[in-house]
Design an enzyme around this catalytic site. Structure first.
Site, PDB file in Angstrom:
ATOM      1  N   SER A  18      79.897   4.911  65.474  1.00  0.00           N
ATOM      2  CA  SER A  18      78.591   5.444  65.087  1.00  0.00           C
ATOM      3  C   SER A  18      78.589   6.026  63.677  1.00  0.00           C
ATOM      4  O   SER A  18      79.472   6.801  63.302  1.00  0.00           O
ATOM      5  CB  SER A  18      78.150   6.523  66.076  1.00  0.00           C
ATOM      6  OG  SER A  18      76.931   7.106  65.660  1.00  0.00           O
ATOM      7  N   SER A  20      75.984   7.862  62.775  1.00  0.00           N
ATOM      8  CA  SER A  20      75.073   9.006  62.847  1.00  0.00           C
ATOM      9  C   SER A  20      75.663  10.288  62.266  1.00  0.00           C
ATOM     10  O   SER A  20      74.969  11.009  61.536  1.00  0.00           O
ATOM     11  CB  SER A  20      74.626   9.233  64.293  1.00  0.00           C
ATOM     12  OG  SER A  20      73.801   8.181  64.730  1.00  0.00           O
ATOM     13  N   THR A  65      72.727   6.947  72.081  1.00  0.00           N
ATOM     14  CA  THR A  65      72.852   5.512  71.894  1.00  0.00           C
ATOM     15  C   THR A  65      73.216   4.899  73.241  1.00  0.00           C
ATOM     16  O   THR A  65      73.215   5.579  74.272  1.00  0.00           O
ATOM     17  CB  THR A  65      73.879   5.193  70.784  1.00  0.00           C
ATOM     18  OG1 THR A  65      73.859   3.792  70.520  1.00  0.00           O
ATOM     19  CG2 THR A  65      75.278   5.636  71.162  1.00  0.00           C
ATOM     20  N   LYS A  69      70.146   5.758  76.740  1.00  0.00           N
ATOM     21  CA  LYS A  69      68.756   5.951  76.328  1.00  0.00           C
ATOM     22  C   LYS A  69      67.786   6.050  77.504  1.00  0.00           C
ATOM     23  O   LYS A  69      66.717   6.650  77.370  1.00  0.00           O
ATOM     24  CB  LYS A  69      68.327   4.839  75.368  1.00  0.00           C
ATOM     25  CG  LYS A  69      69.045   4.894  74.026  1.00  0.00           C
ATOM     26  CD  LYS A  69      68.513   3.853  73.055  1.00  0.00           C
ATOM     27  CE  LYS A  69      69.225   3.932  71.714  1.00  0.00           C
ATOM     28  NZ  LYS A  69      68.664   2.969  70.727  1.00  0.00           N
ATOM     29  N   ASN A  90      66.042   8.186  72.346  1.00  0.00           N
ATOM     30  CA  ASN A  90      67.221   8.238  71.483  1.00  0.00           C
ATOM     31  C   ASN A  90      67.356   9.592  70.797  1.00  0.00           C
ATOM     32  O   ASN A  90      68.295   9.804  70.031  1.00  0.00           O
ATOM     33  CB  ASN A  90      67.193   7.112  70.436  1.00  0.00           C
ATOM     34  CG  ASN A  90      66.236   7.392  69.301  1.00  0.00           C
ATOM     35  OD1 ASN A  90      65.180   8.002  69.500  1.00  0.00           O
ATOM     36  ND2 ASN A  90      66.577   6.943  68.098  1.00  0.00           N
ATOM     37  N   ASP A 106      63.443   5.150  67.165  1.00  0.00           N
ATOM     38  CA  ASP A 106      63.716   3.761  66.789  1.00  0.00           C
ATOM     39  C   ASP A 106      62.425   3.040  66.406  1.00  0.00           C
ATOM     40  O   ASP A 106      62.399   2.244  65.465  1.00  0.00           O
ATOM     41  CB  ASP A 106      64.380   3.006  67.942  1.00  0.00           C
ATOM     42  CG  ASP A 106      65.828   3.404  68.153  1.00  0.00           C
ATOM     43  OD1 ASP A 106      66.486   3.779  67.165  1.00  0.00           O
ATOM     44  OD2 ASP A 106      66.299   3.331  69.302  1.00  0.00           O
ATOM     45  N   GLY A 129      66.179 -13.182  70.475  1.00  0.00           N
ATOM     46  CA  GLY A 129      66.930 -12.496  71.503  1.00  0.00           C
ATOM     47  C   GLY A 129      66.139 -11.405  72.189  1.00  0.00           C
ATOM     48  O   GLY A 129      65.005 -11.088  71.822  1.00  0.00           O
ATOM     49  N   TYR A 218      74.228  -3.836  61.341  1.00  0.00           N
ATOM     50  CA  TYR A 218      74.636  -3.274  60.052  1.00  0.00           C
ATOM     51  C   TYR A 218      76.135  -3.414  59.795  1.00  0.00           C
ATOM     52  O   TYR A 218      76.602  -3.145  58.691  1.00  0.00           O
ATOM     53  CB  TYR A 218      74.217  -1.801  59.932  1.00  0.00           C
ATOM     54  CG  TYR A 218      74.840  -0.854  60.932  1.00  0.00           C
ATOM     55  CD1 TYR A 218      76.106  -0.312  60.725  1.00  0.00           C
ATOM     56  CD2 TYR A 218      74.148  -0.472  62.072  1.00  0.00           C
ATOM     57  CE1 TYR A 218      76.670   0.569  61.628  1.00  0.00           C
ATOM     58  CE2 TYR A 218      74.697   0.416  62.986  1.00  0.00           C
ATOM     59  CZ  TYR A 218      75.962   0.930  62.756  1.00  0.00           C
ATOM     60  OH  TYR A 218      76.517   1.804  63.655  1.00  0.00           O
ATOM     61  N   GLY A 239      70.062  -3.473  59.455  1.00  0.00           N
ATOM     62  CA  GLY A 239      70.273  -2.456  60.466  1.00  0.00           C
ATOM     63  C   GLY A 239      70.491  -1.072  59.884  1.00  0.00           C
ATOM     64  O   GLY A 239      70.117  -0.069  60.499  1.00  0.00           O
TER      65      GLY A 239
END
Length: 276
Positions: A18, A20, A65, A69, A90, A106, A129, A218, A239
């Site tokens: 992560s 974050s 994450t 969620k 989130n 998000d 997807g 990302y 991302g």
């Protein structure tokens, strides 16, 4: 009297990857919040109730994450309309009166990332997807797409799920088989929600002068599809753009400070990715 230190963290499993903590810590530094800390904790669905129950008054908020969620929702005192619409939280903010309130950043993060790159409105779109961010993608498209959205998926179960999100969110979602995914690339906006490597074979199918690609990955970056898209002159949203914008909303909610330092957060994220 000095304010007590405040804490926040991201929870999930796996969580070591992560970014974050990098983004939130950069925001705290820029905002001068030297007594704030932001950590990451490996927490799965079974451990989540116990973890939340142990949090004390020093906690300002949580980022969630996968796979938490939805699992977090029964543990909260309330959730926002946005979170309810996609059945995913989130962000949790701990209010001064002790309530735990959930939100989903998000969705507005995706919209903000698109608008930052000049995408205000399109008349149709495609989703590649039905990944973890697919419901957020449909919700975001409810705000920027005025026409039909075609989702390219691998199974009828996924197709039914995507049509269900469309009905719930007021979006005209149509579905098509993944084998025809190359047709998606001619849409003015394409959102790829698939795992790494899934869209690599589509890179050779990118048309001349494509529209905008929003690839939610990302790392690794750029994906083969994003590189081909950019090479053909199309606009690309990545991302990291999504991650930074959703984190901006989280920082603002948790700290009460606005605006959050978007540029400093993005630079920190870019540096962290280059170091991997």
């Amino acid at each position: 009297m000095m304010a007590p230190p405040r804490r926040a963290a991201v929870l999930g499993s796996p969580i070591a990857h992560s970014l974050s903590p990098v983004l939130h810590r950069a925001a705290y530094a820029e905002l001068g919040l030297t007594d704030w800390s932001y950590d990451r904790f490996e927490v799965d669905e079974a451990a989540l109730p116990g973890f939340v129950a142990e949090l004390d008054a020093s906690w300002a908020g949580l980022s969630l994450t996968m796979p938490l969620k939805r699992a977090i929702i029964p543990l909260l005192d309330g959730i926002s309309d946005t979170a309810a619409s996609v059945e995913a939280v989130n962000t949790v903010v701990f209010t001064e009166d002790g309530r735990r309130v959930g939100d989903n950043t998000d969705v507005p993060g995706m919209v903000a990332a698109l608008r930052e790159r000049g995408v205000e409105q399109v008349d149709s779109a495609a989703i590649l997807g039905a990944g973890a961010t697919a419901s957020s993608a449909v919700a975001a498209l409810s705000r920027v797409c005025t026409g039909p959205v075609t989702a390219y998926v691998r199974s009828e179960a996924r197709a039914a799920e995507m049509r269900g999100w469309g009905e719930r969110l007021g979006v005209d979602v149509r579905t098509a088989d993944w084998a025809d995914a190359a047709h998606a690339l001619r849409s003015p906006l394409v959102i790829a929600t698939t795992p790494a490597g899934t869209t690599d074979a589509l890179a050779a199918e990118v048309p001349a002068a494509p529209g905008t690609l929003f690839d939610v990955l990302y790392d690794p970056w750029p994906t083969a599809l994003a590189a081909a898209w950019s090479g053909n002159g199309g606009g690309v949203v990545g991302g990291l753009d999504l991650l930074v914008h959703q984190a901006v909303f989280q920082v603002e909610q948790m700290t009460g400070r606005s605006p959050a330092p978007l540029r400093a957060m993005r630079i920190a994220g870019e540096h962290a990715l280059r170091a991997r």
